[in-house]
Design an enzyme around this catalytic site. Structure first.
Site, PDB file in Angstrom:
ATOM      1  N   GLY A 182       0.814  -1.216   0.000  1.00 29.97           N
ATOM      2  CA  GLY A 182       0.000   0.000   0.000  1.00 29.97           C
ATOM      3  C   GLY A 182       0.844   1.260   0.000  1.00 29.97           C
ATOM      4  CB  CYS A 183       3.689   2.334   2.093  1.00 33.39           C
ATOM      5  SG  CYS A 183       2.774   2.315   3.659  1.00 33.39           S
ATOM      6  CB  THR A 184       5.219   0.324  -2.745  1.00 32.88           C
ATOM      7  OG1 THR A 184       6.151  -0.114  -1.752  1.00 32.88           O
ATOM      8  CG2 THR A 184       5.896   0.397  -4.102  1.00 32.88           C
TER       9      THR A 184
END
Length: 150
Positions: free
Chosen positions: A45-47
């Protein structure tokens, strides 16, 4: 206490991905800024979120805005994350969660995961929009819409 719309963003200082001291007063109050807090480098998700901000970074720049990502990852981790995904914006290491607390970003998933929250600040340093959602795909779109409407 959580920041709310109309509040002036507090000053803060953190190390960036190049291990240099970043002072918020160098940008906040000078131009619009998107500050997004995210849980952890290299997670799916953060990527995705970081790459969405990367892919639209020039749009933010065209509107005179700067993008800043903040997590509690180390500067070294930020450097690897920025290099691997060619991130053109500032990543800050909030290892003590001091800035996260100043902004009132709460943990998610029963308090186990650092929260994902985006703040849009106008050129005067005033908070004009705050968005909290674990869904990483919505943050960039909402922030860009707010910047376009400024």
């Amino acid at each position: 206490m959580a920041l709310k719309r109309g509040d002036i963003i507090p000053n803060f200082s953190l190390k960036d991905q190049n291990n240099e001291e970043f002072d918020s007063s160098s940008i906040i109050g000078q131009k619009p800024v998107i500050i997004y807090f995210y849980p952890k480098n290299f997670t799916p998700g953060c990527t995705k979120e970081a790459c969405q901000f990367r892919d639209t970074y020039q749009d933010f720049q065209d509107y005179g805005a700067e993008v800043i990502g903040i997590s509690n990852d180390s500067q070294k981790s930020h450097q690897k994350f920025a290099q691997k995904h060619e991130l053109p914006f500032i990543l800050l290491s909030d290892s003590q969660n001091k800035v996260r607390k100043k902004f009132g970003v709460k943990k998610s998933l029963l308090g186990m995961v650092p929260g994902r929250e985006t703040f849009v600040v106008d050129k005067n340093g005033q908070l004009i929009y705050r968005f909290n959602s674990l869904d990483a795909s919505k943050h960039m779109k909402k922030a860009l819409k707010v910047i376009k409407d400024l």
